[in-house]
Design a protein around this motif. Structure first.
Motif, PDB file in Angstrom:
ATOM      1  N   PHE A 125       0.826  -1.217   0.000  1.00 28.21           N
ATOM      2  CA  PHE A 125       0.000   0.000   0.000  1.00 28.21           C
ATOM      3  C   PHE A 125       0.852   1.256   0.000  1.00 28.21           C
ATOM      4  CE2 PHE A 125       0.535   0.086   4.639  1.00 28.21           C
ATOM      5  CZ  PHE A 125       0.688  -1.252   4.903  1.00 28.21           C
ATOM      6  N   GLY A 178      -1.475 -16.127  -3.617  1.00 24.70           N
ATOM      7  CA  GLY A 178      -2.219 -15.754  -2.423  1.00 24.70           C
ATOM      8  C   GLY A 178      -1.875 -14.343  -1.994  1.00 24.70           C
ATOM      9  N   PHE A 235      -7.012 -19.251   3.162  1.00 25.23           N
ATOM     10  CA  PHE A 235      -7.296 -17.840   2.930  1.00 25.23           C
ATOM     11  C   PHE A 235      -5.993 -17.098   2.706  1.00 25.23           C
ATOM     12  CE2 PHE A 235     -10.850 -19.298   5.422  1.00 25.23           C
ATOM     13  CZ  PHE A 235     -11.930 -18.623   4.899  1.00 25.23           C
ATOM     14  N   PRO A 236      -5.955 -16.212   1.677  1.00 26.84           N
ATOM     15  CA  PRO A 236      -4.811 -15.317   1.626  1.00 26.84           C
ATOM     16  C   PRO A 236      -4.780 -14.545   2.946  1.00 26.84           C
ATOM     17  CG  PRO A 236      -6.114 -15.149  -0.384  1.00 26.84           C
ATOM     18  CD  PRO A 236      -6.895 -16.006   0.566  1.00 26.84           C
ATOM     19  N   ILE A 244      -4.098 -11.718   4.593  1.00 29.91           N
ATOM     20  CA  ILE A 244      -4.731 -10.464   4.977  1.00 29.91           C
ATOM     21  C   ILE A 244      -6.261 -10.571   4.890  1.00 29.91           C
ATOM     22  CG2 ILE A 244      -4.568  -9.385   2.688  1.00 29.91           C
ATOM     23  CD1 ILE A 244      -3.904  -7.537   5.918  1.00 29.91           C
ATOM     24  N   LEU A 245      -6.749 -11.405   3.981  1.00 35.89           N
ATOM     25  CA  LEU A 245      -8.205 -11.579   3.853  1.00 35.89           C
ATOM     26  C   LEU A 245      -8.783 -12.226   5.102  1.00 35.89           C
ATOM     27  CD1 LEU A 245      -9.088 -12.827   0.274  1.00 35.89           C
ATOM     28  CD2 LEU A 245      -9.613 -10.656   1.330  1.00 35.89           C
ATOM     29  N   LEU A 246      -8.072 -13.220   5.634  1.00 32.72           N
ATOM     30  CA  LEU A 246      -8.533 -13.874   6.858  1.00 32.72           C
ATOM     31  C   LEU A 246      -8.512 -12.874   8.008  1.00 32.72           C
ATOM     32  CD1 LEU A 246      -9.496 -16.435   8.175  1.00 32.72           C
ATOM     33  CD2 LEU A 246      -7.141 -17.107   8.564  1.00 32.72           C
ATOM     34  N   ILE A 249      -8.904  -9.686   7.741  1.00 35.23           N
ATOM     35  CA  ILE A 249     -10.053  -8.794   7.535  1.00 35.23           C
ATOM     36  C   ILE A 249     -11.324  -9.470   8.043  1.00 35.23           C
ATOM     37  CG2 ILE A 249     -11.534  -7.734   5.777  1.00 35.23           C
ATOM     38  CD1 ILE A 249      -9.012  -7.218   4.127  1.00 35.23           C
ATOM     39  N   ALA A 301      -1.297  -2.810   7.378  1.00 38.18           N
ATOM     40  CA  ALA A 301      -2.315  -2.978   6.334  1.00 38.18           C
ATOM     41  C   ALA A 301      -3.707  -2.856   6.944  1.00 38.18           C
ATOM     42  CB  ALA A 301      -2.152  -4.323   5.639  1.00 38.18           C
TER      43      ALA A 301
END
Lengths: 341, 306
Positions: A150, A273, B150-151, B153-155, B157, B242
């Motif tokens: 980011f 991923g 899960f990737p 950062i998605l988990l 989130i 993040a």
């Protein structure tokens, strides 16, 4: 013999996917149903009226016992029903398509950048090991690995879009351009139409976010290529090829690259991923209308069904692609022992 | 595969694995000396540890080196870097240098607590799975598979969406998503150490399972966990930032680096320094831990080199 082994391995891998998929559905189910306190209140916000709360409870089935709710949820998923967006009131399975295409286009572009630059940077480093080239390429790779995606995105946006004005800073295409999606892959759409003005605009919009998203995988691929190239370059048959008088360039590109590609392929699979996760951040920065942005907007508007299904869809794609990479890997490299971890 | 991991297990027995469990024998002191000598000669380990120590020191003495409070507002909004404000000021006129320095407290704290949590829970699960095998192994391994599906950062989130935004919940999320990394590592270590002769001997002598686990298997599995923990620290710092950037982590006015970047987004043209310094801090911290982790891996076990 090998064929039946491969088939058995494929079936085993697919069967192993079932508990994983069920586990994933439990986790996404929990996103709404395990909210501490009253989920309906969390979703509707502090100022919700009792009617609104009741409406949310009914639409999400929150008024039934948890295990019944879960089986309803699972049944809906199996029928391809991903729930309904609380904001647009449109079924998510209907509206998610264009977002998925946008994410796929961005991810594919970053992977292309990552592989092209990563492999070449790695070759350069290995070819001129311990030279100035090697050190700077590896320094770039090291910084790339430590770079938060980011921040890189913001820096690019500031420098290349705002300061230099070379690229547009937001979106997939100029808002003034009339453009109707066919496949929703804008690169393909503009090619199908033969609209080259649109194509160049789409590509210009694609470069910055794809470069930001591709940097970390590029760095990792570069390091991986370098080490596997070094290993291969020391082997006997490369020495033979050199002794036969083949030119340096030819030796590197033809012989070593082919042999170094298996470990690199694994990394490429593993990095996916990272790309799908990073897409949420990159799409947020560049207002790229993909699934990541879709989820981010849903978080801000407490649109829980979209958060659930967005995450589930991305994770499912991730799992399926991992399966394909695993199978490809086993198929390419006969040394892999099927059925063993 | 199995023979390779057996080979990996051998050299680590001669390596100090954390603080000595039973007093310092002269052999151990010598080994530690050797290790320190090698450490100081290893470039990336040395540079990495200097960066890490620098941030650690910054976090500890933050009040001494910052001229302002991190919530203190001045009249100068979005002022460029100057003698008064080394890194400039943000949209509320707060001193960015002060906020970046205090931010190191949050990032290091999150990294430390989250990764310690992942190490403890992950190692425990991995130990049980590897040592006992059978249904326990299947259950725990499937659990790891699901988390890894899960990737990352998605988990995170998903977990924060469930628990609600905030630094503590972000910390819990980061701890959870990193569990399988340590769990799988510990499991594979246990599987290879378990077959070593001295374990078989201990078993033959009638040593109890719990004693074998504590006295032999755990100390011999510790080094790769520490290496992975250092690298995991880097990941945790990025993940915390993040989540902060997405508005799910630390909440204003906490001087968290990711949250600061998210605020800076609106002003990147007007005041790029609001974005440059917090980002640089994240990158340097992550770089430090990555270098240190890579270095430790080379030093502890050259065969683990990527």
């Amino acid at each position: 013999m090998v064929k039946t082994e491969m088939l058995a391995y494929t079936i085993r891998r697919i069967l192993m996917l079932i508990p994983v998929l069920i586990g994933m559905s439990i986790i996404t189910f929990a996103i709404v149903h395990a909210i501490p306190g009253d989920p309906a209140k969390t979703i509707a916000g502090e100022k919700a009226t009792p009617e609104q709360l009741q409406e949310i409870r009914e639409s999400l089935g929150l008024d039934k016992p948890a295990y019944i709710q879960y089986f309803h949820y699972l049944g809906d998923l199996l029928r391809g029903d991903l729930g309904t967006s609380l904001i647009t009131k449109v079924p998510i399975s209907e509206e998610i398509g264009p977002f998925l295409a946008a994410t796929a286009e961005l991810t594919a572009a970053s992977m292309l950048i990552a592989v092209f630059f990563g492999v070449n940077l790695g070759i350069l480093s290995a070819w001129r090991q311990n030279s100035w080239w090697d050190y700077s390429a590896m320094l770039i790779a090291l910084i790339g690995v430590s770079m938060p995606v980011f921040w890189l995105g913001l820096m690019e946006q500031w420098f290349f879009a705002q300061e230099l004005g070379w690229f547009p800073s937001n979106g997939r295409i100029d808002a003034r351009m009339e453009f109707e999606g066919i496949t929703h892959f804008y690169v393909i759409d503009s090619l199908l139409r033969g609209d080259y003005a649109a194509l160049s605009d789409v590509l210009m919009h694609l470069i910055l976010p794809a470069a930001a998203l591709g940097t970390i995988p590029m760095a990792i691929i570069a390091r991986m290529t370098r080490s596997s190239m070094l290993e291969v370059m020391r082997s006997d048959y490369i020495r033979t090829a050199r002794a036969k008088g083949l030119s340096e360039f030819w030796v590197i590109y033809k012989h070593t690259l082919k042999n170094a590609c298996i470990p690199v392929l694994t990394v490429v699979g593993l990095q996916l991923g990272l790309l799908l996760g990073g897409a949420v951040l990159t799409e947020t920065i560049f207002s790229w209308p993909g699934v990541g942005r879709y989820i981010y907007d849903a978080i801000n508007s407490r649109n829980y069904p979209v958060i659930q299904s967005g995450i589930l869809v991305l994770a499912t794609i991730f799992v399926v692609i991992n399966l394909i990479v695993d199978l490809l890997y086993a198929w390419i490299d006969p040394r892999i022992q099927y059925g063993k971890e | 595969m199995a023979s390779e991991s057996n080979m990996v297990a051998v050299p680590s027995q001669n390596i100090p694995s954390g603080p000595p469990l039973t007093g310092g024998s002269p052999d151990k002191a010598e080994a530690i000396k050797d290790f320190l000598r090698a450490f100081l000669r290893h470039k990336s380990a040395l540079i990495g540890s200097i960066i890490v120590l620098m941030f650690l020191l910054m976090a500890v003495i933050a009040p001494l080196i910052t001229p302002y409070e991190y919530t203190e507002r001045s009249q100068e909004l979005l002022a460029p870097p100057s003698a008064d404000h080394w890194f400039g000021t943000d949209e509320m006129g707060r001193d960015l240098f002060t906020r970046v320095v205090y931010g190191s407290r949050i990032s290091l704290w999150v990294g430390f607590v989250a990764i310690s949590g992942s190490i403890i829970i992950g190692s425990l699960l991995g130990l049980i799975a590897g040592f006992y095998g059978g249904w326990r192994d299947s259950l725990i391994s499937r659990f790891f598979d699901i988390l890894l599906a899960f990737p990352g950062i998605l988990l995170a989130i998903a977990i924060v969406a469930m628990l609600g935004p905030g630094l503590n919940n972000a910390l819990i999320a980061i701890a959870i998503i990193n569990i399988p990394t340590f769990g799988r590592l510990m499991r594979s270590r246990v599987l290879s150490v378990k077959e070593e002769d001295y374990i078989l001997a201990a078993r033959a002598m009638g040593m109890k399972n719990s004693r074998i686990l504590w006295k032999h298997i755990l100390p011999n599995s510790w080094t790769p966990i520490m290496v992975q923990g250092t690298l995991g620290f880097a990941t945790a710092v990025i993940e915390a930032a993040a989540l902060g950037f997405l508005g799910l982590g630390a909440q204003p006015p906490e001087p968290e680096w990711g949250t600061m970047l998210s605020d800076a987004r609106q002003y990147i043209q007007l005041a790029p320094w609001t974005m440059i310094f917090p980002g640089l801090a994240i990158m340097l911290t992550v770089l430090g831990f990555n270098l240190l982790g890579d270095g430790l891996r080379d030093l502890f076990d050259p065969r683990m080199k990527r």
